[in-house]
Design a protein around this motif. Structure first.
Motif, PDB file in Angstrom:
ATOM      1  N   ARG A 111     -15.115  13.237  -3.639  1.00 22.02           N
ATOM      2  CA  ARG A 111     -16.212  12.761  -2.780  1.00 22.02           C
ATOM      3  C   ARG A 111     -17.485  12.429  -3.563  1.00 22.02           C
ATOM      4  O   ARG A 111     -18.578  12.484  -3.027  1.00 22.02           O
ATOM      5  N   LEU A 112     -17.323  12.130  -4.844  1.00 22.55           N
ATOM      6  CA  LEU A 112     -18.480  11.620  -5.585  1.00 22.55           C
ATOM      7  C   LEU A 112     -18.635  10.128  -5.313  1.00 22.55           C
ATOM      8  O   LEU A 112     -19.684   9.547  -5.554  1.00 22.55           O
ATOM      9  N   GLU A 113     -17.546   9.509  -4.825  1.00 17.84           N
ATOM     10  CA  GLU A 113     -17.609   8.127  -4.357  1.00 17.84           C
ATOM     11  C   GLU A 113     -17.044   8.117  -2.947  1.00 17.84           C
ATOM     12  O   GLU A 113     -16.108   8.858  -2.646  1.00 17.84           O
ATOM     13  N   LEU A 172     -15.060   6.279   0.235  1.00 15.80           N
ATOM     14  CA  LEU A 172     -13.911   5.384   0.328  1.00 15.80           C
ATOM     15  C   LEU A 172     -14.236   4.206   1.224  1.00 15.80           C
ATOM     16  O   LEU A 172     -14.972   4.346   2.188  1.00 15.80           O
ATOM     17  N   ASN A 173     -13.652   3.055   0.913  1.00 17.07           N
ATOM     18  CA  ASN A 173     -13.759   1.926   1.833  1.00 17.07           C
ATOM     19  C   ASN A 173     -12.537   1.856   2.737  1.00 17.07           C
ATOM     20  O   ASN A 173     -12.551   1.175   3.751  1.00 17.07           O
ATOM     21  N   GLY A 174     -11.505   2.560   2.350  1.00 18.09           N
ATOM     22  CA  GLY A 174     -10.312   2.566   3.185  1.00 18.09           C
ATOM     23  C   GLY A 174      -9.298   3.549   2.653  1.00 18.09           C
ATOM     24  O   GLY A 174      -9.386   3.995   1.515  1.00 18.09           O
ATOM     25  N   GLY A 175      -8.338   3.908   3.489  1.00 20.96           N
ATOM     26  CA  GLY A 175      -7.307   4.842   3.075  1.00 20.96           C
ATOM     27  C   GLY A 175      -7.718   6.267   3.352  1.00 20.96           C
ATOM     28  O   GLY A 175      -8.794   6.531   3.909  1.00 20.96           O
ATOM     29  N   GLU A 176      -6.835   7.185   2.977  1.00 17.27           N
ATOM     30  CA  GLU A 176      -7.192   8.583   3.209  1.00 17.27           C
ATOM     31  C   GLU A 176      -6.641   9.513   2.139  1.00 17.27           C
ATOM     32  O   GLU A 176      -5.724   9.166   1.399  1.00 17.27           O
ATOM     33  N   PHE A 204      -8.455  15.398   4.585  1.00 19.62           N
ATOM     34  CA  PHE A 204      -9.623  15.772   3.788  1.00 19.62           C
ATOM     35  C   PHE A 204     -10.660  14.656   3.817  1.00 19.62           C
ATOM     36  O   PHE A 204     -11.810  14.858   4.188  1.00 19.62           O
ATOM     37  N   ILE A 205     -10.242  13.455   3.448  1.00 17.28           N
ATOM     38  CA  ILE A 205     -11.167  12.318   3.489  1.00 17.28           C
ATOM     39  C   ILE A 205     -10.453  11.156   4.163  1.00 17.28           C
ATOM     40  O   ILE A 205      -9.286  10.888   3.872  1.00 17.28           O
ATOM     41  N   LYS A 206     -11.173  10.493   5.062  1.00 16.38           N
ATOM     42  CA  LYS A 206     -10.651   9.253   5.636  1.00 16.38           C
ATOM     43  C   LYS A 206     -11.699   8.190   5.437  1.00 16.38           C
ATOM     44  O   LYS A 206     -12.883   8.430   5.673  1.00 16.38           O
ATOM     45  N   GLY A 207     -11.259   7.014   4.970  1.00 17.59           N
ATOM     46  CA  GLY A 207     -12.205   5.931   4.710  1.00 17.59           C
ATOM     47  C   GLY A 207     -13.025   5.599   5.941  1.00 17.59           C
ATOM     48  O   GLY A 207     -12.488   5.376   7.013  1.00 17.59           O
ATOM     49  N   GLY A 208     -14.336   5.640   5.796  1.00 15.23           N
ATOM     50  CA  GLY A 208     -15.230   5.240   6.874  1.00 15.23           C
ATOM     51  C   GLY A 208     -15.370   6.247   7.999  1.00 15.23           C
ATOM     52  O   GLY A 208     -16.121   6.033   8.927  1.00 15.23           O
TER      53      GLY A 208
END
Lengths: 242, 279
Positions: free
Chosen positions: B67-69, B71-75, B83-87
């Motif tokens: 999560r230092l960057e 996401l524009n898409g994907g997960e 954990f992370i989902k784009g947008g």
């Protein structure tokens, strides 16, 4: 040209001057300290991405850096005319002087703090982030301690400026060093001797208190060295990757 | 730390979710697409090396995992949990606890210059309150310093340490939060050549203990010797993803591996000879 040296030396045994010294020291120290804190808050606000914070902060800095302290001083001292409720506080020359000094110093120190905060490497925040430390924790544990060390020389400078600016408070009849001197020479007309003594007092205060801050700064020196060291590292790293 | 070694086996067992699943990861900097729908699965205890030319997106890839960057898409799915989902912003609590399971070691160490080596390691556990009292925290920090061979330097400031020593302190600092996955972003690229070995040795030990590691590196020999899989990225896509043995044995029947061989600078093995002799 003859100076009355006997009179000159007698000024260093006068209790009024020593009381004036205390006034100058407490006024400038409090002004510097509160200016430091308010300046820090202002710097953070100016660096914020929220317009509700960064625009007011920008206006504050712009305004109080533009207006001369003497103007602020007389204005604040006369504020009770507009708001009688502030009378018991701002009607007192010492407090009117303190408030003016704080806002003016805060405007300058905000920019000093801002440069310090910006000088802390991006990698430091990323390291904090990677350790799952929240925004406030990163500021408190990592950024602010480093930023203060970076800004320390400039902040010491501001302290000396505050000591000298406090002489302006004589304009609203606070018996600080200059005012005490003025009262004397308006009676005996020994202007040169009196002002020479006043200058010696100021030099003494700046030497002792400015020196104390510089000593504090030196105790942190090894960490300042490490700052430049890590900066050098980054430069070398950059050279290597190119 | 030692108690965790028993828990994590070397390979993913049946029914256990992978440590990390990257699904269709996309990242753009302005018009430039750095990551083009990257898919990757990393099993528990697996050691993955990511190699590739500069600008291929390998550092960006591991930075998105941490999560230092954004996401524009994907997960990104961590141990079977979102954990992370784009947008999309997920549950804060979930993200925070996920973050705690991922550690990261940086190219330029990023030690805190105003803290000693020991304090650097103690800072995060104290903040999170993960190691009970201060004395326990100190003991753990000393244990970790000993583990990376720097016990004698506990009270030194980062600028008093060499690059290799700083990076080892940084590894110990990451270990202090007992992460399940450690990301290494070119951990030896900023080091003088004679210091590379000592850092790689520490990483190698972590790999042996069964820690899940994702290593972005230019050290090809190290990548081949330590990894379970070597992933090569080029122009924002995964160009090859193979076991070191397959890479070493690659021939004309596996053309995609020839590119990775070429990039890694492997030549003149029997396999290479045989490709030459074929018509």
């Amino acid at each position: 040209m003859n100076l009355d040296w006997g009179y000159f030396f007698s000024l260093f045994t006068m209790s009024a001057f020593y009381q004036a010294c205390v006034t100058v020291i407490t006024l400038s120290t409090l002004g510097w300290f509160f200016g430091l804190i308010l300046g820090f808050v202002t710097a953070c606000a100016k660096m914020s991405t929220s317009r509700w914070l960064n625009i007011p902060a920008g206006v504050f800095i712009w305004f109080f850096r533009s207006v001369p302290l003497l103007v602020v001083l007389v204005f604040v001292y006369n504020l009770p005319q507009l708001f009688p409720a502030t009378g018991p506080f701002l009607g007192v020359p010492y407090f009117a002087g303190l408030v003016s000094l704080v806002v003016t110093e805060a405007a300058y120190m905000a920019e000093i703090h801002r440069s310090g905060l910006l000088a802390v490497g991006k990698g430091q925040k990323e390291a904090g982030h990677a350790l799952n430390i929240g925004f406030l924790g990163i500021q408190r544990l990592i950024v602010i301690p480093q930023a203060l060390r970076i800004s320390m020389p400039a902040l010491t400078n501001e302290y000396i400026t505050a000591i000298k600016l406090s002489s302006l408070v004589s304009a609203i009849s606070l018996p600080e060093l200059l005012q005490t001197g003025q009262r004397l020479y308006s009676q005996n007309f020994l202007v040169m001797e009196t002002l020479l003594a006043v200058a010696v007092y100021y030099v003494g205060i700046v030497t002792i208190f400015g020196g104390a801050l510089q000593w504090l700064e030196k105790r942190w020196m090894c960490l300042l060295v490490s700052q430049t060291h890590s900066l050098m590292n980054n430069v070398m790293l950059y050279a290597k990757t190119q | 730390m030692p108690e965790r070694q028993a828990v994590t086996g070397k390979k993913t067992e049946k029914g256990q979710p992978p440590a990390l699943q990257l699904m269709k990861i996309r990242k753009q900097f302005g018009e430039h697409e750095v990551l083009k729908k990257i898919d990757m699965n990393i099993g528990i205890g697996e050691v993955i090396s990511i190699i590739g030319p500069s600008g291929s997106g390998k550092t960006t890839l591991i930075r998105t995992v941490n999560r230092l960057e954004t996401l524009n898409g994907g997960e990104v799915v961590l141990f079977g949990e979102d954990f992370i989902k784009g947008g999309l912003s997920l549950n804060r609590q979930q993200v925070r606890s996920g973050m705690q399971r991922i550690g990261m070691v940086f190219q330029n160490f990023n030690l805190f210059p105003h803290k000693t080596a020991l304090e650097n390691i103690m800072l995060a556990p104290r903040y999170h309150g993960t190691t009970g009292n201060a004395e326990l925290n100190r003991q753990q920090a000393l244990f970790l310093l000993d583990r990376v061979g720097l016990l004698a330097h506990a009270n030194k400031y980062p600028h008093q340490l060499s690059g290799g020593q700083q990076q080892r302190v940084a590894i110990a600092r990451t270990l202090a939060l007992s992460p399940d996955i450690i990301l290494f972003d070119e951990p030896t690229s900023a080091l003088d050549p004679e210091m590379v070995g000592e850092v790689l040795k520490v990483i190698q030990e972590l790999a042996k203990e069964g820690m899940t590691l994702i290593i972005v590196t230019h050290e090809m020999d190290f990548a081949l010797s330590v990894s379970d899989r070597v992933v090569m990225m080029e122009h924002g896509v995964v160009q090859a993803d193979a076991r070191p043995q397959s890479i070493l044995k690659a021939d004309n029947s596996t053309p995609e591996l020839l590119r990775i061989r070429e990039f890694m600078g492997i030549e003149n093995t029997d396999a290479a000879d045989s490709t030459r002799s074929e018509p």
